[in-house]
Design an enzyme around this catalytic site. Structure first.
Site, PDB file in Angstrom:
ATOM      1  N   SER A   1      37.475  46.456  32.635  1.00 61.75           N
ATOM      2  CA  SER A   1      37.475  45.120  33.189  1.00 61.75           C
ATOM      3  C   SER A   1      38.582  44.279  32.567  1.00 61.75           C
ATOM      4  CB  SER A   1      36.122  44.452  32.950  1.00 61.75           C
ATOM      5  OG  SER A   1      36.097  43.176  33.518  1.00 61.75           O
TER       6      SER A   1
ATOM      7  N   LEU B   1      39.226  39.337  33.304  1.00 58.65           N
ATOM      8  CA  LEU B   1      37.889  38.843  33.607  1.00 58.65           C
ATOM      9  C   LEU B   1      37.467  39.451  34.933  1.00 58.65           C
ATOM     10  CD1 LEU B   1      38.208  35.019  32.788  1.00 58.65           C
ATOM     11  CD2 LEU B   1      37.044  36.748  31.417  1.00 58.65           C
ATOM     12  N   ASP B   2      36.169  39.669  35.103  1.00 58.15           N
ATOM     13  CA  ASP B   2      35.674  40.134  36.393  1.00 58.15           C
ATOM     14  C   ASP B   2      36.082  39.158  37.485  1.00 58.15           C
ATOM     15  OD1 ASP B   2      34.408  42.193  35.077  1.00 58.15           O
ATOM     16  OD2 ASP B   2      32.462  41.176  35.020  1.00 58.15           O
ATOM     17  N   LYS B   3      36.170  39.652  38.695  1.00 58.20           N
ATOM     18  CA  LYS B   3      36.537  38.817  39.834  1.00 58.20           C
ATOM     19  C   LYS B   3      35.666  37.575  39.918  1.00 58.20           C
ATOM     20  CE  LYS B   3      36.675  38.819  44.907  1.00 58.20           C
ATOM     21  NZ  LYS B   3      36.466  39.626  46.148  1.00 58.20           N
TER      22      LYS B   3
END
Length: 374
Positions: A10, A159-161
């Protein structure tokens, strides 16, 4: 030295070719050394060209981009030593997507060395399958064209979406090397704010191994074997009737780490579409506030601290809680009969502002646990 955030899919993936935008098609000539005799072609190439993943090299072989002694070959062909290999290096799809795209960016800080950006939820950090355009990387290249000369366009973590918040981007190669080293040494301090389901009972540390979910390869999970160490420190800021407002500090940066850890602690994040509990019992008003988050989980990278690559000083940045999470918190406070007069970010900061307590970085446990009191 153990790799932490930089080896996280990630934040960063060692398994993907994440090259600089300047990569172009060219040819490389190789001679198979005698000490590699007996090895398969794909394995030999992986040793001779360590900058490329084995899967990428295998695809080149199958596409005819690898010629051995003037003839196409197969990945399983055995080498006897002395073969002449010509490899046509082809830009990856990710590399071809390294194009500038103007977009509005929330730049928190910028100088000649670094950029600190507040990423909104819904924005993918880096081009990948299904998201070849419209990523943060594309926007950064438009904002700062010189990033095209920095490997990975200066990105050192992700960062995650559907997670919002702070990221640091290096504008120079020395700055990138410095930030990567800090991530590896666990000296970058990352603090997240989140809304979790249920009443989190106490401040504590979650320490497990995280790896691919054996039942669903699209998810991560706490595993007993074959995972990577993951440590999250949890501090309860406020408790409501059906939820808790928490602060999470990362020692490591595994894929979906906070989301997986809070699920394992039986307190998944509100609205998390992958690890959450859509049937978590709560009032109708709260349900609507959670629903209004849409596809994003209630998770925000709130604070980021690191050593500035040029000045050597510790710098810290904060990003206000986004309006959608702020609205959920206000609804939760109102339902719980708490002071609902905290009507702006400054008042929330006065009540819940991050402190400078660094005790979270003390590794005083060495056990495989889910949640322990600190």
């Amino acid at each position: 030295m153990q790799n932490t955030s930089f080896d996280n899919e990630s934040d960063y993936s060692d398994d993907s070719d994440f090259a600089s935008a300047s990569e172009t098609e060219n040819r490389i000539g190789l001679t198979v050394p005698l000490e590699l005799a007996g090895g398969r072609l794909d394995a030999v190439l992986a040793k001779l060209l360590p900058d490329y993943s084995r899967s990428r090299l295998t695809s080149w072989i199958k596409e005819g981009a690898v010629i051995v002694n003037d003839k196409p070959s197969q990945p399983k062909d055995k080498m006897i030593g002395g073969e002449q290999i010509c490899v046509t290096v082809r830009p990856s799809e990710e590399n071809l997507a390294f194009v500038p795209e103007p977009m509005a960016l929330d730049i928190v800080y910028e100088d000649d060395t670094v950029i600190v950006v507040n990423k909104p939820a819904g924005l993918v950090v880096h081009p990948a399958a299904g998201n070849w355009t419209g990523t943060l990387l594309n926007g950064l290249l438009a904002h700062c064209p010189e990033l095209s000369q920095v490997p990975r366009a200066g990105i050192v973590h992700r960062l995650d979406k559907e997670t919002s918040g702070l990221m640091v981007v290096a504008k120079t190669l020395p700055a990138q090397n410095s930030l990567v080293r800090q991530l590896q040494e666990r000296t970058v301090k990352r603090i997240y704010r989140a809304v979790a389901n249920g009443i989190v009972p106490f401040d504590g540390k979650i320490e497990t191994q995280i790896g691919r979910d054996p039942h669903n390869r699209l998810k991560m999970a706490v595993v007993k074997f074959g995972g990577k160490p993951a440590v999250t420190h949890v501090k309860v800021l406020e408790r409501y009737l059906t939820h808790s407002y928490i602060e999470c500090s990362l020692e490591t940066g595994r894929t979906h780490q906070i989301r997986v850890h809070m699920r394992e602690a039986n307190h998944p994040l509100a609205a998390d579409p992958v690890y959450g509990n859509p049937r978590h019992p709560c009032g109708d008003t709260v349900k609507e506030a959670v629903k209004s988050l849409g596809a994003r989980q209630a998770l925000h990278a709130y604070r980021l601290s690191f050593t500035h690559p040029e000045s050597g000083e510790t710098v810290s940045f904060e990003a206000p809680i986004p309006n959608d999470i702020y609205h959920l918190l206000s609804v939760l406070r109102l339902e719980a009969g708490l002071d609902s007069s905290l009507s702006n970010e400054e008042e929330w900061q006065d009540k819940f502002g991050a402190d400078d307590d660094d005790d979270w970085n003390e590794d005083d446990y060495d056990v495989e646990v889910v949640y322990v009191r600190e």
